[in-house]
Design a protein around this motif. Structure first.
Motif, PDB file in Angstrom:
ATOM      1  N   ALA A  59       0.798  -1.410  -0.582  1.00 52.06           N
ATOM      2  CA  ALA A  59       0.508  -0.385  -0.218  1.00 52.06           C
ATOM      3  C   ALA A  59       0.816   1.780  -0.489  1.00 52.06           C
ATOM      4  N   GLU A  60       2.177   0.880   0.637  1.00 57.10           N
ATOM      5  CA  GLU A  60       3.114   2.806   1.285  1.00 57.10           C
ATOM      6  C   GLU A  60       3.189   2.735  -0.653  1.00 57.10           C
ATOM      7  N   VAL A  61       3.903   1.507  -1.239  1.00 51.37           N
ATOM      8  CA  VAL A  61       4.392   1.623  -2.545  1.00 51.37           C
ATOM      9  C   VAL A  61       3.945   1.794  -3.860  1.00 51.37           C
ATOM     10  N   MET A  62       2.598   1.648  -3.534  1.00 52.55           N
ATOM     11  CA  MET A  62       1.265   2.046  -4.440  1.00 52.55           C
ATOM     12  C   MET A  62       0.670   3.457  -4.423  1.00 52.55           C
ATOM     13  N   ALA A  63       1.057   3.769  -2.825  1.00 51.03           N
ATOM     14  CA  ALA A  63       0.735   5.429  -3.395  1.00 51.03           C
ATOM     15  C   ALA A  63       1.178   6.142  -3.631  1.00 51.03           C
ATOM     16  N   LEU A  64       2.801   6.097  -3.356  1.00 50.13           N
ATOM     17  CA  LEU A  64       4.011   6.469  -4.349  1.00 50.13           C
ATOM     18  C   LEU A  64       3.908   6.351  -5.503  1.00 50.13           C
ATOM     19  N   ALA A  65       3.046   5.026  -6.000  1.00 51.62           N
ATOM     20  CA  ALA A  65       3.328   5.029  -7.452  1.00 51.62           C
ATOM     21  C   ALA A  65       1.929   5.978  -8.482  1.00 51.62           C
ATOM     22  N   ARG A  66       1.147   6.447  -7.059  1.00 52.28           N
ATOM     23  CA  ARG A  66       0.162   7.209  -7.767  1.00 52.28           C
ATOM     24  C   ARG A  66       0.084   8.773  -7.598  1.00 52.28           C
ATOM     25  N   GLU A  67       1.236   8.850  -6.959  1.00 49.28           N
ATOM     26  CA  GLU A  67       1.865  10.408  -6.584  1.00 49.28           C
ATOM     27  C   GLU A  67       2.586  10.273  -8.280  1.00 49.28           C
ATOM     28  N   LEU A  68       3.178   9.784  -9.217  1.00 50.63           N
ATOM     29  CA  LEU A  68       3.525   9.540 -10.254  1.00 50.63           C
ATOM     30  C   LEU A  68       2.294  10.137 -11.135  1.00 50.63           C
ATOM     31  N   SER A  69       1.157   9.628 -11.169  1.00 51.53           N
ATOM     32  CA  SER A  69       0.509   9.733 -12.170  1.00 51.53           C
ATOM     33  C   SER A  69      -1.241   9.280 -11.410  1.00 51.53           C
ATOM     34  N   THR A  70      -2.157  10.018 -12.114  1.00 50.22           N
ATOM     35  CA  THR A  70      -3.658   8.968 -11.935  1.00 50.22           C
ATOM     36  C   THR A  70      -3.442   8.238 -13.009  1.00 50.22           C
ATOM     37  N   LEU A  99       1.194  -7.848  -5.468  1.00 46.50           N
ATOM     38  CA  LEU A  99       1.054  -6.792  -4.230  1.00 46.50           C
ATOM     39  C   LEU A  99       2.203  -6.452  -4.619  1.00 46.50           C
ATOM     40  N   ASP A 100       3.170  -6.792  -5.644  1.00 40.03           N
ATOM     41  CA  ASP A 100       4.918  -6.288  -5.725  1.00 40.03           C
ATOM     42  C   ASP A 100       5.045  -5.800  -7.239  1.00 40.03           C
ATOM     43  N   GLU A 101       3.928  -5.445  -8.279  1.00 38.62           N
ATOM     44  CA  GLU A 101       3.933  -4.931  -9.286  1.00 38.62           C
ATOM     45  C   GLU A 101       3.092  -4.114  -9.671  1.00 38.62           C
ATOM     46  N   ALA A 102       3.228  -2.949 -10.039  1.00 40.77           N
ATOM     47  CA  ALA A 102       2.377  -2.138 -10.979  1.00 40.77           C
ATOM     48  C   ALA A 102       3.219  -1.769 -12.044  1.00 40.77           C
ATOM     49  N   TYR A 103       1.717  -1.015 -13.139  1.00 39.69           N
ATOM     50  CA  TYR A 103       1.929  -0.204 -13.983  1.00 39.69           C
ATOM     51  C   TYR A 103       1.932   1.356 -13.909  1.00 39.69           C
ATOM     52  N   ARG A 115      14.415   8.608  -8.737  1.00 39.46           N
ATOM     53  CA  ARG A 115      13.147   9.804  -7.372  1.00 39.46           C
ATOM     54  C   ARG A 115      11.979   8.745  -7.023  1.00 39.46           C
ATOM     55  N   PHE A 116      11.120   7.734  -7.800  1.00 40.76           N
ATOM     56  CA  PHE A 116      10.160   7.721  -7.100  1.00 40.76           C
ATOM     57  C   PHE A 116      11.028   6.286  -6.273  1.00 40.76           C
ATOM     58  N   VAL A 168      13.272  -0.821 -11.879  1.00 42.45           N
ATOM     59  CA  VAL A 168      11.909   0.064 -12.668  1.00 42.45           C
ATOM     60  C   VAL A 168      12.397  -0.241 -14.204  1.00 42.45           C
ATOM     61  N   GLY A 169      11.196  -0.539 -15.447  1.00 41.57           N
ATOM     62  CA  GLY A 169      11.351  -0.360 -16.300  1.00 41.57           C
ATOM     63  C   GLY A 169      10.273   0.808 -16.844  1.00 41.57           C
ATOM     64  N   ALA A 170      11.666   1.138 -18.548  1.00 42.08           N
ATOM     65  CA  ALA A 170       9.663   2.522 -19.037  1.00 42.08           C
ATOM     66  C   ALA A 170      10.236   1.761 -20.542  1.00 42.08           C
TER      67      ALA A 170
END
Length: 461
Positions: free
Chosen positions: A90-101, A108-112, A135-136, A150-152
């Motif tokens: 939940a903490e990591v996903m909250a940080l991810a949502r600061e990057l984009s909507t 639990l451990d992966e997201a796009y 920074r993330f 992280v892969g981009a």
């Protein structure tokens, strides 16, 4: 929904490194730098995650735990702590949502993350994406004490492949002009949808790498694999993947599964487990403001035969009572007397859930008041099998005299506990009777994060 911009590396794939094992090493100082294996610890257990120290012995996910023990008998074998993993996720996903909507959790451990969905004018060129992603990664380390790779890239496919290239603790940004060169030397199995049968068929025609596929051409791939599969593979081999990043609200289904250490044969016990699984699923549905029309059960029999049954309702529901009733009726139509080793409940056909379900759930009885559990991927891969009633290796505990700690092991009526935490030195060990009234189960320890890093850079001009 339109897909990502194919001219920008604006899709990120976030993958926490050896997630379950990393959380255990963070919270248990005596395990840092040691082989750690998380998963089922019983005779039929399966490895969910192995630390990088354990991977050097050849231990990997989905390996039987018995085989892992033979490869590395000195590793720490832990049953896993869902609550601790959910908290960190939940903490990591909250940080991810600061990057984009637009964030799509996969497990639990992966997201796009689609940086193109930002509203501040940021242009996801390679330099800007690199700064944002670094920074993330720094924020994740500071907040959780864990590393994330992280892969981009310009698509989900390229981003996911990139995140795995230099693990652990790495960032790989792939400009669109470089994606074909990146993919070319990889084995064909790295492309989604290429299984063992397809890979063998391709290999018989000399097509073993992604580059071989692009050189063969679409016509040849269609001839070998058929129109749909061949054309899709031709596009993916060149990094073309139009799938959009979708939010949780657009998920297709929500499900939970449980694998049993001993086959279950009693129908009443199976019905009880169905109610628990339905509670997990509907709690997650309500947390996301969703309901579904189709209820599905999954039963894996003693002989590994897997049966799936589903029923579509006239209205969408997120009611634990309703999903439980439908799932139990589906179960009643299956023969289970010879034994069931896995049971699952799922809901699909999702939509915004109705106000009527909000009201009905407030009236459900104690049997339906089941706590939420992690996503289907985590439930499917982490089998928890106690070694002694009430105590699991790795479990958080507290002792009235000695304070907080965790279970190292149990047996013969005794339980061994090491007293330490994420911010202590390796702790001392004590052994107690399993019925010691001074020893209690406890919540996961609290990790104290470091201050966050600087805010996002200004948008590119």
């Amino acid at each position: 929904m339109p897909g990502p911009d194919p001219t920008r590396p604006g899709v990120l794939h976030l993958d926490l490194d050896a997630f379950f094992a990393a959380v255990e090493q963070r919270d248990k100082p005596s395990l840092r730098g040691r082989p750690v294996v998380v998963g089922g610890v019983g005779g039929r257990g399966v490895v969910a995650t192995a630390s990088y120290e354990a991977r050097r012995f050849g231990i990997g996910s989905a390996m039987p735990t018995a085989q892992a023990r033979r490869l590395c008998p000195g590793a720490a074998y832990l049953a896993g702590r869902f609550e601790a993993y959910r908290r960190v996720s939940a903490e990591v996903m909250a940080l991810a949502r600061e990057l984009s909507t637009l964030v799509e959790p996969v497990s639990l451990d992966e997201a796009y993350v689609d940086l193109g969905a930002r509203t501040d004018g940021l242009v996801p060129d390679p330099e800007t994406v690199t700064r944002v992603a670094e920074r993330f990664r720094a924020d994740v380390l500071a907040r959780t004490g864990l590393t994330v790779s992280v892969g981009a890239g310009a698509s989900k496919l390229v981003a996911k492949i990139a995140s795995d290239l230099r693990k652990p603790d790495a960032l790989v940004v792939v400009p669109p002009a470089e994606q074909e060169a990146l993919l070319a030397p990889l084995p064909v199995r790295r492309i989604p949808g290429v299984g063992a049968v397809s890979a063998e068929r391709l290999a018989r025609h000399g097509l073993r790498t992604v580059g071989d596929l692009t050189r063969a051409g679409e016509t040849e791939l269609v001839r070998l694999l058929g129109r749909a599969h061949g054309s899709s593979l031709w596009a993916l081999a060149r990094g073309i993947d139009p799938r959009p990043v979708v939010s949780e609200r657009e998920a297709k289904s929500v499900s939970a599964e449980e694998t049993f250490g001993v086959d279950l044969t009693g129908r009443s016990e199976l019905e009880h487990r169905v109610g628990q699984l339905a509670g997990r699923v509907t709690a997650r549905l309500r947390a996301q403001g969703l309901a579904g029309r189709t209820v599905t059960i999954k039963v894996r029999r003693f002989d590994f035969q897997t049966l799936n049954r589903s029923r579509t309702l006239q209205h969408a529901t997120a009611s634990t009572r309703e999903v439980t009733r439908q799932a139990r009726e589906l179960l009643a139509g299956l023969e289970v007397a010879d034994g069931v080793r896995l049971l699952g409940v799922g809901v699909s056909g999702l939509t915004e859930y109705a106000q009527a379900d909000l009201l009905s759930d407030t009236e459900e009885g104690p049997e339906d008041a089941v706590a939420d559990e992690p996503g289907e991927e985590a439930v499917d891969e982490l089998r928890i099998e106690p070694t002694e009633p009430g105590w699991r290796p790795g479990q958080d505990v507290a002792h009235d005299e000695h304070g907080p700690g965790w279970v190292q092991g149990s047996g013969a009526g005794r339980v061994t506990v090491r007293f330490e935490g994420p911010h202590t030195l390796p702790g001392r060990i004590r052994t107690f009777a399993i019925t010691d009234p001074a020893l209690h189960p406890a919540d996961p320890p609290v990790y104290q994060p470091e201050p966050p890093t600087t805010p996002d850079p200004p948008p590119s001009s």
